[in-house]
Design a protein around this motif. Structure first.
Motif, PDB file in Angstrom:
ATOM      1  N   GLU A  97       0.825  -1.210   0.000  1.00 45.23           N
ATOM      2  CA  GLU A  97       0.000   0.000   0.000  1.00 45.23           C
ATOM      3  C   GLU A  97       0.854   1.252   0.000  1.00 45.23           C
ATOM      4  O   GLU A  97       0.544   2.236  -0.691  1.00 45.23           O
ATOM      5  CB  GLU A  97      -0.942  -0.033   1.201  1.00 45.23           C
ATOM      6  CG  GLU A  97      -2.003  -1.128   1.087  1.00 45.23           C
ATOM      7  CD  GLU A  97      -2.810  -1.306   2.354  1.00 45.23           C
ATOM      8  OE1 GLU A  97      -2.461  -0.664   3.385  1.00 45.23           O
ATOM      9  OE2 GLU A  97      -3.798  -2.084   2.334  1.00 45.23           O
ATOM     10  N   ARG A  98       1.957   1.257   0.757  1.00 44.81           N
ATOM     11  CA  ARG A  98       2.842   2.420   0.790  1.00 44.81           C
ATOM     12  C   ARG A  98       3.504   2.624  -0.579  1.00 44.81           C
ATOM     13  O   ARG A  98       3.631   3.759  -1.060  1.00 44.81           O
ATOM     14  CB  ARG A  98       3.918   2.242   1.873  1.00 44.81           C
ATOM     15  CG  ARG A  98       3.395   2.180   3.293  1.00 44.81           C
ATOM     16  CD  ARG A  98       2.879   3.531   3.772  1.00 44.81           C
ATOM     17  NE  ARG A  98       3.929   4.540   3.878  1.00 44.81           N
ATOM     18  CZ  ARG A  98       4.684   4.721   4.961  1.00 44.81           C
ATOM     19  NH1 ARG A  98       4.515   3.958   6.029  1.00 44.81           N
ATOM     20  NH2 ARG A  98       5.593   5.682   4.980  1.00 44.81           N
ATOM     21  N   ASN A 107       1.803  -5.463  -7.746  1.00 51.27           N
ATOM     22  CA  ASN A 107       0.973  -6.635  -8.043  1.00 51.27           C
ATOM     23  C   ASN A 107       1.249  -7.742  -7.050  1.00 51.27           C
ATOM     24  O   ASN A 107       2.385  -7.872  -6.550  1.00 51.27           O
ATOM     25  CB  ASN A 107       1.285  -7.176  -9.434  1.00 51.27           C
ATOM     26  CG  ASN A 107       0.482  -6.517 -10.528  1.00 51.27           C
ATOM     27  OD1 ASN A 107       0.706  -5.343 -10.852  1.00 51.27           O
ATOM     28  ND2 ASN A 107      -0.467  -7.250 -11.099  1.00 51.27           N
ATOM     29  N   GLN A 108       0.245  -8.563  -6.818  1.00 43.32           N
ATOM     30  CA  GLN A 108       0.503  -9.782  -6.050  1.00 43.32           C
ATOM     31  C   GLN A 108       1.367 -10.710  -6.891  1.00 43.32           C
ATOM     32  O   GLN A 108       1.133 -10.882  -8.092  1.00 43.32           O
ATOM     33  CB  GLN A 108      -0.798 -10.496  -5.666  1.00 43.32           C
ATOM     34  CG  GLN A 108      -0.555 -11.635  -4.670  1.00 43.32           C
ATOM     35  CD  GLN A 108      -1.776 -12.499  -4.414  1.00 43.32           C
ATOM     36  OE1 GLN A 108      -2.825 -12.322  -5.029  1.00 43.32           O
ATOM     37  NE2 GLN A 108      -1.636 -13.462  -3.512  1.00 43.32           N
ATOM     38  N   HIS A 270      -2.746  -1.673 -10.194  1.00 40.10           N
ATOM     39  CA  HIS A 270      -1.937  -2.844 -10.525  1.00 40.10           C
ATOM     40  C   HIS A 270      -1.977  -3.098 -12.030  1.00 40.10           C
ATOM     41  O   HIS A 270      -2.813  -2.549 -12.761  1.00 40.10           O
ATOM     42  CB  HIS A 270      -2.437  -4.067  -9.764  1.00 40.10           C
ATOM     43  CG  HIS A 270      -3.714  -4.642 -10.300  1.00 40.10           C
ATOM     44  ND1 HIS A 270      -4.961  -4.114  -9.999  1.00 40.10           N
ATOM     45  CD2 HIS A 270      -3.946  -5.676 -11.156  1.00 40.10           C
ATOM     46  CE1 HIS A 270      -5.894  -4.808 -10.617  1.00 40.10           C
ATOM     47  NE2 HIS A 270      -5.311  -5.749 -11.328  1.00 40.10           N
ATOM     48  N   SER A 271      -1.077  -3.947 -12.500  1.00 37.61           N
ATOM     49  CA  SER A 271      -0.985  -4.265 -13.920  1.00 37.61           C
ATOM     50  C   SER A 271      -1.816  -5.514 -14.222  1.00 37.61           C
ATOM     51  O   SER A 271      -1.459  -6.608 -13.770  1.00 37.61           O
ATOM     52  CB  SER A 271       0.474  -4.514 -14.322  1.00 37.61           C
ATOM     53  OG  SER A 271       0.547  -5.120 -15.595  1.00 37.61           O
ATOM     54  N   ALA A 312       6.793  -4.828  -6.494  1.00 35.78           N
ATOM     55  CA  ALA A 312       6.594  -3.412  -6.805  1.00 35.78           C
ATOM     56  C   ALA A 312       7.657  -2.960  -7.797  1.00 35.78           C
ATOM     57  O   ALA A 312       8.855  -3.185  -7.592  1.00 35.78           O
ATOM     58  CB  ALA A 312       6.665  -2.563  -5.535  1.00 35.78           C
ATOM     59  N   PHE A 313       7.216  -2.312  -8.871  1.00 33.61           N
ATOM     60  CA  PHE A 313       8.103  -1.801  -9.911  1.00 33.61           C
ATOM     61  C   PHE A 313       8.107  -0.279  -9.835  1.00 33.61           C
ATOM     62  O   PHE A 313       7.034   0.343  -9.770  1.00 33.61           O
ATOM     63  CB  PHE A 313       7.621  -2.229 -11.291  1.00 33.61           C
ATOM     64  CG  PHE A 313       7.548  -3.713 -11.501  1.00 33.61           C
ATOM     65  CD1 PHE A 313       8.625  -4.406 -12.024  1.00 33.61           C
ATOM     66  CD2 PHE A 313       6.389  -4.416 -11.182  1.00 33.61           C
ATOM     67  CE1 PHE A 313       8.551  -5.783 -12.229  1.00 33.61           C
ATOM     68  CE2 PHE A 313       6.307  -5.784 -11.387  1.00 33.61           C
ATOM     69  CZ  PHE A 313       7.384  -6.477 -11.907  1.00 33.61           C
ATOM     70  N   ASP A 314       9.287   0.307  -9.860  1.00 35.46           N
ATOM     71  CA  ASP A 314       9.384   1.763  -9.946  1.00 35.46           C
ATOM     72  C   ASP A 314       9.110   2.151 -11.390  1.00 35.46           C
ATOM     73  O   ASP A 314       9.998   2.146 -12.240  1.00 35.46           O
ATOM     74  CB  ASP A 314      10.772   2.227  -9.510  1.00 35.46           C
ATOM     75  CG  ASP A 314      10.859   3.745  -9.413  1.00 35.46           C
ATOM     76  OD1 ASP A 314       9.803   4.409  -9.457  1.00 35.46           O
ATOM     77  OD2 ASP A 314      11.978   4.265  -9.296  1.00 35.46           O
TER      78      ASP A 314
END
Length: 332
Positions: A97-98, A107-108, A270-271, A312-314
């Protein structure tokens, strides 16, 4: 046992103290080969590996609540200044969430699983097959004991070599998102060894878990390929009884990618294509990672807790970032 370095002490302090994200794999931060990012103005650490064109981060920042956001911002700026991509793996829901709030694509990627120990029992019909496998191993002479890893190094390497030889041509032992044996952090782990006629045939290493679901994580496990059925099940059952006798609350089974996927657990932004990829790899990705067989072993113990874990992707989700997670793990 070597005395911990100041860096190791810093990391251990951080994963013990800063448990707000409840990451059951936090002790993997102490693996050798990891890199540490700190900032003088922040109370905490970020653990990562530099792999190719990416920094691959383990979990979120292990940091005080008032330092978490600033430390993440500085680490992301550090990666950008180097011209590198940034991808974080094994984020817990609070981390996810952050990161999403800061513009990461989240994404999970899978889930981890846990059993609550005080009420755990192998009685009942649902555990009948598991009891039979354990009984067969014990009838074949298996004995299980907790041992000092340093005193068994050569014999453990024999098991490792035999196990790795079954993994095809040019096999690689996974790193980063799995535990290890040896080094200064070994004093905090526990090792249960199975022997038959004094010959070591399998082992399971357990790492400490901190936070509100404190206990142990069923981590690195190896066995000889020609051993009796039920070896690992019998070793784990023995360890469970030891942990229960000590009043431990939880046994965690660690992270398995592509498992426990649930569209309802995805975050806004999310993707969808990455979600589809995780579903595809669950069905067809055994060559990349044996998720189905790993989950089948964990489900034998009827885990009552599923903990979703995230990547998590920047920037946008990317195949390159995803591939570099596995590269950091020495998968290829």
């Amino acid at each position: 046992m070597p005395a911990p370095t100041s860096a190791e002490s810093l990391v251990l302090h951080a994963v013990r103290r800063h448990t707000q994200a409840e990451n059951p794999s936090s002790f993997l931060a102490l693996n050798s080969g990891n890199e540490i990012f700190t900032d003088p103005a922040a109370d905490g650490v970020i653990i990562y590996r530099h792999t190719g064109r990416f920094l691959v981060q383990l979990g979120g920042p292990f940091a005080a609540a008032d330092s978490y956001g600033a430390l993440l911002d500085r680490f992301a700026a550090h990666a950008r200044a180097l011209g590198l991509g940034l991808v974080g793996v094994q984020l817990q829901r609070a981390d996810a969430e952050r990161y999403a709030q800061k513009g990461f694509t989240v994404n999970q990627i899978g889930a981890s699983w846990a059993v609550r120990l005080p009420d755990f029992t192998l009685r009942g019909t649902k555990f009948m097959q598991l009891r039979n496998k354990i009984s067969r191993a014990l009838r074949n002479g298996l004995q299980v004991s907790e041992v000092d890893a340093d005193q068994w190094q050569d014999r453990l390497r024999e098991i490792d070599g035999a196990w790795l030889a079954t993994k095809g041509e040019a096999p690689r032992a996974l790193e980063f998102l799995v535990g290890q044996l040896g080094g200064p952090a070994q004093t905090h782990r526990r090792l249960f060894l199975g022997t038959i006629e004094d010959r070591p045939v399998g082992y399971i290493s357990y790492s400490p878990v901190y936070g509100s679901r404190a206990g142990w994580m069923h981590d690195l496990s190896r066995r000889i390929p020609d051993g009796s059925p039920g070896l690992m099940e019998a070793i784990n059952a023995h360890a469970i009884e030891v942990f229960r006798s000590e009043g431990e609350e939880w046994l965690h089974f660690g992270f398995t990618p592509f498992t426990g996927l649930d569209e309802d657990l995805e975050l806004p932004g999310h993707s969808p294509s990455f979600h589809w990829l995780m579903r595809f790899l669950w069905e067809h990705g055994e060559q990349l990672y044996p998720a189905k067989s790993q989950l089948a072993y964990k489900e034998k113990w009827a885990p009552e807790l599923r903990i979703p874990e995230y990547v998590a992707f920047d920037g946008e989700a990317s195949l390159a970032g995803f591939a570099h997670i596995f590269r950091a793990c020495n998968a290829f």
